[in-house]
Scaffold this motif. Structure first.
Motif, PDB file in Angstrom:
ATOM      1  N   HIS A 112       0.783  -1.218   0.141  1.00  0.00           N
ATOM      2  CA  HIS A 112       0.089  -0.004  -0.071  1.00  0.00           C
ATOM      3  C   HIS A 112       0.732   1.368   0.088  1.00  0.00           C
ATOM      4  O   HIS A 112       0.406   2.104  -0.531  1.00  0.00           O
ATOM      5  CB  HIS A 112      -0.934  -0.050   1.190  1.00  0.00           C
ATOM      6  CG  HIS A 112      -1.849  -1.252   1.443  1.00  0.00           C
ATOM      7  ND1 HIS A 112      -2.687  -1.210   0.219  1.00  0.00           N
ATOM      8  CD2 HIS A 112      -2.006  -2.294   1.868  1.00  0.00           C
ATOM      9  CE1 HIS A 112      -3.470  -2.667   0.670  1.00  0.00           C
ATOM     10  NE2 HIS A 112      -3.007  -2.988   1.714  1.00  0.00           N
ATOM     11  N   GLY A 132       4.456  -9.129   6.297  1.00  0.00           N
ATOM     12  CA  GLY A 132       3.383  -9.568   7.015  1.00  0.00           C
ATOM     13  C   GLY A 132       2.525 -10.693   6.562  1.00  0.00           C
ATOM     14  O   GLY A 132       3.035 -11.478   5.727  1.00  0.00           O
ATOM     15  N   GLU A 134      -0.756 -13.159   5.338  1.00  0.00           N
ATOM     16  CA  GLU A 134      -1.029 -13.220   3.821  1.00  0.00           C
ATOM     17  C   GLU A 134      -2.302 -12.329   3.881  1.00  0.00           C
ATOM     18  O   GLU A 134      -2.624 -11.875   3.037  1.00  0.00           O
ATOM     19  CB  GLU A 134      -1.492 -14.702   3.892  1.00  0.00           C
ATOM     20  CG  GLU A 134      -0.397 -15.689   3.545  1.00  0.00           C
ATOM     21  CD  GLU A 134      -0.074 -16.213   5.092  1.00  0.00           C
ATOM     22  OE1 GLU A 134      -0.085 -15.590   6.129  1.00  0.00           O
ATOM     23  OE2 GLU A 134       0.942 -17.238   4.948  1.00  0.00           O
ATOM     24  N   ASP A 136      -3.723  -9.857   6.089  1.00  0.00           N
ATOM     25  CA  ASP A 136      -3.873  -8.695   6.870  1.00  0.00           C
ATOM     26  C   ASP A 136      -2.686  -7.767   6.625  1.00  0.00           C
ATOM     27  O   ASP A 136      -2.542  -6.524   7.095  1.00  0.00           O
ATOM     28  CB  ASP A 136      -4.222  -8.620   8.297  1.00  0.00           C
ATOM     29  CG  ASP A 136      -5.532  -9.286   8.667  1.00  0.00           C
ATOM     30  OD1 ASP A 136      -6.398  -9.170   7.680  1.00  0.00           O
ATOM     31  OD2 ASP A 136      -5.781  -9.861   9.644  1.00  0.00           O
ATOM     32  N   LEU A 161       1.293  -8.881  -3.653  1.00  0.00           N
ATOM     33  CA  LEU A 161       2.026 -10.115  -4.047  1.00  0.00           C
ATOM     34  C   LEU A 161       1.797 -11.176  -2.998  1.00  0.00           C
ATOM     35  O   LEU A 161       1.754 -10.721  -1.596  1.00  0.00           O
ATOM     36  CB  LEU A 161       3.441  -9.879  -4.290  1.00  0.00           C
ATOM     37  CG  LEU A 161       3.825  -9.252  -5.713  1.00  0.00           C
ATOM     38  CD1 LEU A 161       4.870  -8.123  -5.528  1.00  0.00           C
ATOM     39  CD2 LEU A 161       3.801 -10.256  -6.794  1.00  0.00           C
TER      40      LEU A 161
END
Ligand SMILES: C[S@@+](CC[C@H](N)C(=O)[O-])C[C@H]1O[C@@H](n2cnc3c(N)ncnc32)[C@H](O)[C@@H]1O
Length: 217
Positions: A112, A132, A134, A136, A161
């Motif tokens: 993001h 992080g 998958e 969240d 990704l």
């Protein structure tokens, strides 16, 4: 000196080819970049990250298991983990604290945030790259702690990704940049000896017995 003698004694049990391979791989190992997986749920994703770390020369991997049960042992015990060091934490806070104390900048990876594109990343300071979950992504806590956030540019419809794919892309890019830089990224001789010993012990059959015999001779 004694330590050196012990390593050499045990390394006599390795084939010359294996010994040469250890030196070749060790020359490319680094701790300047380290990788953190936060509460990754799918075991095969953690394994794939570990594998990429080995392939790109990252010696230390940090696994935060705060929200998931401690159940990754079997999976990560299946391959590349033999050649890297896995450091485990019950809380993200402990992990950040430990890495900061070691001089790392905390780098979040996120699909993001646009604050840093991968190609613009400055590799001169030691960097701990956080990946992080998958579903969240990274926790708010890590995003707030982060000194920088990096993003792999994406131009498709898909919003992110897979974690292990992103780890491989980022590591390939940053380790190439690091190796082409004048940063002192290689391990010290003391660290190399520690890793040599660890790899040799894991490779030589009955290494503990052999070492016991050496000490008693
Ligand atoms: C499947 S993604 C998580 C998607 C999640 N819905 C989110 O909003 O962050 C899993 C992890 O892969 C990494 N990742 C995925 N795409 C990325 C990208 N374009 N740039 C940087 N890291 C990325 C990040 O570490 C992310 O936490």
């Amino acid at each position: 000196m004694e330590e050196q003698a012990i390593i050499e004694y045990l390394q006599d049990y390795l084939t010359p080819r294996r010994k040469a391979l250890f030196e070749k791989v060790l020359a490319q190992r680094t701790d300047h970049i380290t990788v953190v997986a936060q509460d990754v749920y799918q075991l095969h994703n953690t394994s794939a990250v570990v594998r990429s770390c080995d392939v790109f020369g990252i010696q230390n991997i940090h696994v935060i298991e705060e929200k998931i049960p401690r159940r990754i042992d079997k999976e990560i015990a299946m391959g590349a983990q033999k050649w890297v060091d896995i450091n485990r934490y019950n809380s993200a806070k402990d992990c950040v604290k430990t890495l900061r104390e070691k001089g790392y900048r905390i780098i979040a990876t996120s699909p993001h945030d646009e604050s840093f594109l991968l190609e613009d990343f400055d590799i001169s300071q030691p960097a701990a790259l956080f990946f992080g979950t998958e579903r969240d992504g990274l926790s708010e806590e890590i995003l707030e702690e982060a000194d920088d956030t990096i993003k792999i540019p994406m131009v498709g419809f898909t919003e992110s990704l897979n974690i292990s794919v992103s780890a491989a892309i980022i590591l390939q890019s940053l380790t190439t940049k690091l190796r082409n830089s004048d940063v002192n990224w290689q391990f010290s001789e003391d660290d190399k000896n520690r890793i040599r010993m660890d790899w040799t012990k894991k490779t030589v059959k009955n290494s503990e017995e052999i070492l016991e015999r050496y000490k008693n001779q």
